[in-house]
Write a protein that holds these residues in place. Structure first.
Motif, mmCIF file in Angstrom:
data_model
loop_
_atom_site.group_PDB
_atom_site.id
_atom_site.type_symbol
_atom_site.label_atom_id
_atom_site.label_comp_id
_atom_site.label_asym_id
_atom_site.label_seq_id
_atom_site.Cartn_x
_atom_site.Cartn_y
_atom_site.Cartn_z
ATOM 1 N N THR A 232 -17.101 3.578 23.555
ATOM 2 C CA THR A 232 -15.995 3.140 22.699
ATOM 3 C C THR A 232 -16.348 3.176 21.214
ATOM 4 N N GLN B 249 -8.300 -0.708 27.708
ATOM 5 C CA GLN B 249 -9.161 -1.374 26.736
ATOM 6 C C GLN B 249 -9.347 -2.847 27.080
ATOM 7 N N ASN C 25 -4.018 -2.653 30.750
ATOM 8 C CA ASN C 25 -4.491 -1.749 29.712
ATOM 9 C C ASN C 25 -5.982 -1.488 29.857
ATOM 10 N N GLY D 129 -7.537 5.628 33.217
ATOM 11 C CA GLY D 129 -6.886 4.911 32.126
ATOM 12 C C GLY D 129 -6.416 3.545 32.589
ATOM 13 N N ASP D 130 -5.159 3.192 32.308
ATOM 14 C CA ASP D 130 -4.603 1.917 32.745
ATOM 15 C C ASP D 130 -4.520 1.898 34.273
ATOM 16 N N PHE E 293 -8.106 5.576 26.309
ATOM 17 C CA PHE E 293 -8.025 4.823 25.056
ATOM 18 C C PHE E 293 -9.185 5.092 24.110
#
Length: 528
Positions: free
Chosen positions: A206, A153, A151, A134-135, A525
């Motif tokens: 995504t 994304q 982040n 993730g992050d 995300f």
């Protein structure tokens, strides 16, 4: 004084696998033994070996979560701050600093081939890390002692820009020492196809975040026709067969050592037997054809474990089944499988050796080209791309024939398996017949059933790359996982951070306990 230690154990030098490297070179004037400017032709293989060498821990962990394998705490969904610490530290102290150095020095020297490859590898590595953690530190990584976490994304978006930059860099000139590029031997066209294929993967990953954007981007990529579309273009690392220095596949060195480690997943055994899949003989090798579960002698050799089995391991090193010829370069199982009947067309006993499979092991080892450990680590392949395109066709309406793409994906996977098994090949008739039956099943299914069949076939083909199947499951929920016998936690949405990061990085120390727990329960995300 700045220091560096570079130990490049590559096939073109010493045929070794692992290395230790950091970013800066010794700052001593005019000393030929301590260059002030790094050699890009040495940094490139260093980054590639670090990316692959540090991948094994997360690959094994994901393989246990996704039920390709049955070993360790992640087989019961339990993890800690040390579970993936070696991978985290390896990437942040080896691969990432060297990639940044390649980009910096390559730009200064106008060595655009090295710059482009470094940017592509950086995009590949960081997006894979986002998928797992993730992050994480990105913009300040390798630049400060306390890099902030960015982040996921945002990192994905920047990675897409990096890929575009790399494609533009290639247009400025592309000259790379072929022996320094362990993946594509300095072939520009293959790196371009990899770049576009990586973009395709990221947009598919995504697709639930912004379906319209993904559909538009994927359609444009399909129109270029410049994607990985043949096994020769696979982004795959090939191991050697040398035990000293060690170059063999890590699953081989662990599975074929006297101590062994882990267990074959009975889920994959059961599913391959149920669908009459000839890949079972390539995926699993039975040491003792009478061994059964719990170290009994009343089975047919497939002594493994089911998910979440927390029982202690008995003295079973000489009876448990182990990894086969694919992907680790182990041994093909040519022994008799008693439970097979006349209804089995493709997984059958034609030509099988009666008696113990251990005898088959002794006859086959080294004599017929397998059993050497010269396996592969598939990372982004033709088979994967065919599965991506089929999924995109089913979920984003890109207009391609998903059923035909599934057939081509399975065929590509089987052909790669054949390449590791010169003595025992799946015939063209077997491959064509098996995939034709799959296509019949696909055509008879409804929309939901079509996607389920596609993702089951991908799960089988991704044996050896559990990270890919871990992503697939979190994106699609397919194929369904079997219930765990005795889980220790809930399904891990992400992997735990390295404990050393959380106890030394001042930007996250204060909230580290909750930050770590969130790794288990908060989705990445792109999981919607």
């Amino acid at each position: 004084m700045k220091t560096i230690k570079i130990k490049i154990f590559s096939f073109y030098l010493l045929s070794m696998l692992f290395l230790s490297a950091c970013a800066d070179f010794v700052d001593i004037n005019d000393d030929p033994n301590n260059p002030t400017v790094p050699q890009l032709s040495l940094l490139l293989p260093a980054t590639q070996l670090s990316i692959v060498g540090n991948f094994n821990a997360v690959n094994r962990g994901a393989s246990n979560v996704i039920q390709h394998w049955a070993a360790g705490n992640l087989n019961r969904w339990d993890q800690s701050g040390t579970t993936f610490q070696s991978t985290w530290l390896g990437y942040y102290t080896q691969a990432i600093p060297d990639l940044e150095e390649m980009i910096k020095v390559g730009t200064e020297q106008s060595s655009w081939g090295y710059v482009a490859i470094a940017k592509l590898q950086k995009a590949f590595l960081y997006t894979m890390m986002v998928d797992l953690w993730g992050d994480l530190p990105y913009f300040e990584a390798a630049k400060t002692l306390n890099p902030k976490f960015d982040n996921g994304q945002v990192i994905y978006n920047d990675a897409l820009l990096l890929i575009d930059e790399a494609l533009e860099d290639m247009k400025k000139g592309f000259s790379v020492v072929s022996s320094s590029d362990l993946f594509y031997q300095g072939n520009r066209a293959r790196w371009e196809r990899f770049a576009n294929s990586l973009k395709f993967k990221l947009y598919l990953q995504t697709r639930k975040v912004d379906p319209a954007k993904s559909q538009q981007a994927i359609t444009a990529l399909l129109q270029t026709g410049n994607l990985i579309s043949a096994n020769a273009d696979d982004f795959t690392f090939r191991y050697g067969s040398n035990p000293a220095p060690e170059t063999r596949h890590p699953w081989f060195t662990s599975g074929y050592s006297p101590s062994r480690d882990g267990y074959v997943s009975m889920v994959i055994v059961d599913r391959l037997k149920a669908q009459d899949d000839p890949r079972l003989r390539y995926y699993v090798f039975r040491i003792n054809e009478r061994a059964g579960l719990a170290n009994s002698q009343t089975g047919e050799g497939y002594y493994g474990r089911y998910p979440g089995d927390g029982a202690a391991s008995p003295a079973d090193q000489n009876t448990r089944a182990i990894i086969g010829i694919y992907p680790s370069g182990g041994v093909y199982d040519n022994g008799l499988i008693p439970s097979l009947s006349s209804s089995n067309v493709y997984l059958n006993n034609v030509g099988a050796t009666a008696g113990t499979t251990n005898n088959s092991f002794k006859l086959v080892l080294f004599a017929n080209g397998d059993g050497t450990g010269a396996g592969i680590q598939p990372l982004l392949t033709n088979a994967m791309m065919k599965f991506y395109r089929a999924e995109a066709a089913l979920t984003l309406g890109t207009g391609e024939d998903a059923g035909q793409l599934m057939v081509e994906a399975v065929t590509a996977n089987m052909q790669v398996i054949n390449s590791l098994s010169p003595a025992f090949q799946m015939s063209a008739a077997t491959i064509n017949g098996f995939t034709a039956r799959l296509l019949e099943q696909y055509n008879a299914a409804d929309a939901q059933g079509k996607l389920a069949l596609l993702m089951m076939q991908k799960w089988i083909a991704m044996y050896g790359n559990g990270v890919e199947s871990y992503n697939d499951y979190r994106r699609t929920g397919l194929p369904a996982l079997e219930d765990l016998i005795a889980p220790l936690d809930v399904f891990p949405e992400r992997f735990y951070f390295a404990e050393t990061e959380l106890t030394s990085n001042e930007s996250v120390i204060e909230g580290r306990d909750q930050l770590q727990r969130n790794q288990q329960i908060v989705p990445v995300f792109w999981r919607k």
